[in-house]
Enzyme design. Structure first.
Site, PDB file in Angstrom:
ATOM      1  N   CYS A  45       0.968  -1.210   0.116  1.00 51.86           N
ATOM      2  CA  CYS A  45      -0.034  -0.123   0.205  1.00 51.86           C
ATOM      3  C   CYS A  45       0.691   1.245  -0.008  1.00 51.86           C
ATOM      4  CB  CYS A  45      -1.041  -0.086   1.202  1.00 51.86           C
ATOM      5  SG  CYS A  45      -1.961  -1.594   1.302  1.00 51.86           S
ATOM      6  N   THR A  46       1.783   1.232   0.593  1.00 50.29           N
ATOM      7  CA  THR A  46       2.729   2.608   0.664  1.00 50.29           C
ATOM      8  C   THR A  46       3.453   2.690  -0.468  1.00 50.29           C
ATOM      9  OG1 THR A  46       3.409   1.819   3.073  1.00 50.29           O
ATOM     10  CG2 THR A  46       4.970   3.211   1.941  1.00 50.29           C
TER      11      THR A  46
END
Ligand code: BEZ
Length: 210
Positions: A45-46
């Site tokens: 997600c980052t």
């Protein structure tokens, strides 16, 4: 609820990192990309949210607003955004919805309980200015998405809306496009004065209109 192409995107209100929004009002006359990620402070997600931030000018050029979502709270999002900036080198200019009660997640079918009972999967919804759903994509939690593909599809759909063309396999902006079969040769002569190459009567290629 299963959202299908052509459905009206459900409206909702939500808290985001940039304040409270009403979705339809927030989209206004723009296109919208609503995308979910499973959880803040996670590696895939980052990278995704950082890349989406880098693409900001590309979405803006196409009159598209971007909106993220996860079930984490606003304070969590705000803390994580600093990590994204630090590790991915891009500042987030788009808002992220905080959906701890899964109201939006359930409305848009972002919960896939057999995959994960608690967190959203990776979905993307592209919504046009009439608030119609134009593209849906669902990825598993462990696979980062290809957000360049979202831009490519938006380019294709915006051309379709403007010029009655479709785009062939693996098409990229600037390459030849297809005159849709519903346009007769007679009408095509008016619409596409640059002409076309007919490989078959139903397969007519023409330079991308501007
Ligand atoms: C990730 O973003 O790395 C991730 C999140 C949830 C499940 C698996 C991976």
């Amino acid at each position: 609820m299963t959202l299908r192409l052509g459905d009206t995107a459900p409206d909702f209100e939500a808290d985001t990192t940039q304040g409270h929004i009403r979705f339809h009002e927030w989209i206004g006359d723009s296109w919208g990309v609503l995308f979910s990620h499973p959880k803040d402070f996670t590696p895939v997600c980052t990278t995704e949210l950082g890349y989406m931030a880098k693409l900001g000018p590309e979405f803006a050029k196409r009159n598209v607003k971007v909106l993220g979502l996860s079930v984490d709270k606003v304070d969590n999002h705000k803390g994580w955004v600093k990590d994204i900036e630090e590790t991915q080198g891009s500042r987030l200019s788009y808002p992220i919805i905080a959906d701890p009660e899964r109201k939006v997640a359930n409305l848009y079918g972002m919960m896939h309980p057999a995959h994960d009972e608690v967190y959203t999967v990776r979905t993307v919804f592209v919504i046009d200015p009439k608030k119609k759903v134009r593209l849906t994509i669902t990825y598993p939690q462990t696979t980062g998405r290809n957000f360049d593909e979202i831009l490519r599809v938006i380019d294709s759909m915006q051309l379709t809306d403007k010029f009655s063309v479709a785009t062939p396999v693996n098409w990229k902006a600037g390459e030849d496009v297809i005159i849709v079969p519903s346009v007769s040769d007679e009408d095509a002569k008016k619409k596409f004065p640059q002409g076309w190459k007919a490989l078959k009567p139903y397969l007519r290629l023409t330079p991308q209109p501007k």
